[in-house]
Scaffold this active site. Structure first.
Site, short mmCIF file in Angstrom:
data_model
loop_
_atom_site.label_atom_id
_atom_site.label_comp_id
_atom_site.label_asym_id
_atom_site.label_seq_id
_atom_site.Cartn_x
_atom_site.Cartn_y
_atom_site.Cartn_z
N LYS A 83 0.82 -1.21 0.00
CA LYS A 83 0.00 0.00 0.00
C LYS A 83 0.86 1.26 0.00
O LYS A 83 0.60 2.20 -0.76
CB LYS A 83 -0.94 -0.01 1.21
CG LYS A 83 -2.02 -1.08 1.14
CD LYS A 83 -2.76 -1.23 2.45
CE LYS A 83 -3.76 -2.38 2.40
NZ LYS A 83 -4.45 -2.60 3.69
N GLN A 127 -4.29 -1.51 9.85
CA GLN A 127 -4.23 -2.80 9.16
C GLN A 127 -4.85 -3.91 10.01
O GLN A 127 -4.50 -4.09 11.16
CB GLN A 127 -2.77 -3.15 8.83
CG GLN A 127 -2.61 -4.44 8.05
CD GLN A 127 -3.25 -4.38 6.67
OE1 GLN A 127 -3.15 -3.38 5.96
NE2 GLN A 127 -3.93 -5.45 6.30
N ASP A 150 -10.53 2.92 4.45
CA ASP A 150 -10.96 1.52 4.34
C ASP A 150 -12.48 1.40 4.23
O ASP A 150 -13.00 0.36 3.83
CB ASP A 150 -10.48 0.71 5.55
CG ASP A 150 -9.16 -0.01 5.30
OD1 ASP A 150 -8.84 -0.26 4.12
OD2 ASP A 150 -8.45 -0.31 6.28
#
Length: 329
Positions: A83, A127, A150
């Site tokens: 990412k 994460q 997200d």
């Protein structure tokens, strides 16, 4: 003359598919289109780069992605590295804050609050998965909705369900973008989503069944959701009725050729690591029997090289959207 014209038309179609991120696999009945997520991701990345350059040229701060990584899980470290590397390539700055797996939930929430209040952070993600002693829902809800790239915050999930503009989770957004860019018709079509997770299956179903005329345009399809507990015989009945199948159950080879209607579009979200019986090496496979299904599907995505590359690109797109939203507030 008509035969020559037909041959020329098919040749032009094949060239157009290859240039657009689609490859053509010929068989005795027709040409199956394999959608390259890698090529589509490159298209989106070029668009993101232009957006970032435009923001900076207007005197605005460069979009910045803040990442929180807890623990030493190798897969999580790899995902974060991918990412942040993608962000760097696209001109998005980023930083990763690492905390040990022993970090308390209170300490983690304090860190998130600090990053929420940091005006330099455009987008923020933690994460997953997290250690068992930390409540993932509490962590997801602690991230400011406008920075939640997200799309896991309860406010963003709620807006998604209400057809309002929001941060859409990257994997569902990737599936929706693939369908749109491939020109797969959804209005009035039957869709089967195999998978009910709150971060993937459910949002995909919401995107595909909601009204295309609402604030957040949907697919206007008739959607059925199946999952691990759906009996195989019933699942087969449902998939054979589907014009579009989205496989996101995390079960290797769940969707086989005998379950697919001729000419259906099949989007494989599954990422499963299995040991190859011939080589003994671990390899990635999806939830779809690719070799068998490609003989019947009109469109199909491969694993790897399908939804995966698109997911990272959609996360970067959310980061730029967060930076733009910050300018308006």
């Amino acid at each position: 003359y008509s035969c020559l014209w037909l041959f020329y038309s098919l040749w032009c179609h094949a060239r157009a598919c290859c240039r657009s991120g689609f490859s053509v696999i010929s068989n005795s009945r027709r040409a199956a289109v394999v959608i390259s997520g890698t090529e589509l991701a490159r298209q989106i990345q070029r668009e993101i780069q232009r957006d970032v350059e435009e923001l900076v040229a207007q005197g605005n701060m460069r979009p910045h992605l803040g990442v929180v990584l807890v623990g030493e899980d190798p897969a999580s470290r790899t995902y974060v590295k991918n990412k942040t590397r993608a962000a760097s390539i696209l001109g998005i700055s980023s930083d990763t804050v690492v905390r040990p797996s022993s970090v308390s939930q209170e300490e983690l929430l304090e860190l998130i609050d600090k990053m929420n209040r940091d005006w330099r952070v455009s987008g923020l993600l933690v994460q997953l998965p997290l250690p068992e002693h930390i409540n993932e829902r509490a962590v997801c809800n602690a991230i400011a909705p406008e920075k939640d790239v997200d799309g896991f915050h309860i406010v963003n999930i709620g807006k998604l369900c209400l057809d309002q503009r929001s941060m859409v989770p990257a994997t569902p957004a990737a599936v929706w973008e693939i369908i749109k860019r491939a020109g797969i018709e959804t209005v009035g079509k039957n869709v089967l989503v195999a998978g009910r997770s709150k971060n993937v299956g459910m949002p995909i179903a919401m995107l595909l069944h909601t009204d295309r005329k609402h604030e957040r345009s949907g697919g206007d399809a008739t959607v059925t959701i199946a999952h691990r507990c759906t009996p195989k015989a019933q699942l087969k009945e449902l998939t054979r009725l589907a014009d579009i199948i989205v496989a996101a159950a995390g079960v290797p080879g769940l969707i086989t050729a005998d379950m697919v209607k001729e000419g259906a579009a099949v989007i494989d979200v599954g990422i499963n690591r299995i040991q190859d019986p011939k080589t003994g090496k671990v390899r990635l496979v999806g939830d779809v029997d690719f070799d068998g299904v490609k003989e019947k599907a009109a469109f199909i995505t491969p694993v790897p090289g399908g939804v995966g590359p698109m997911t990272v690109s959609m996360l970067m797109k959310n980061t730029v959207a967060a930076a733009r939203n910050a300018l308006m507030h």
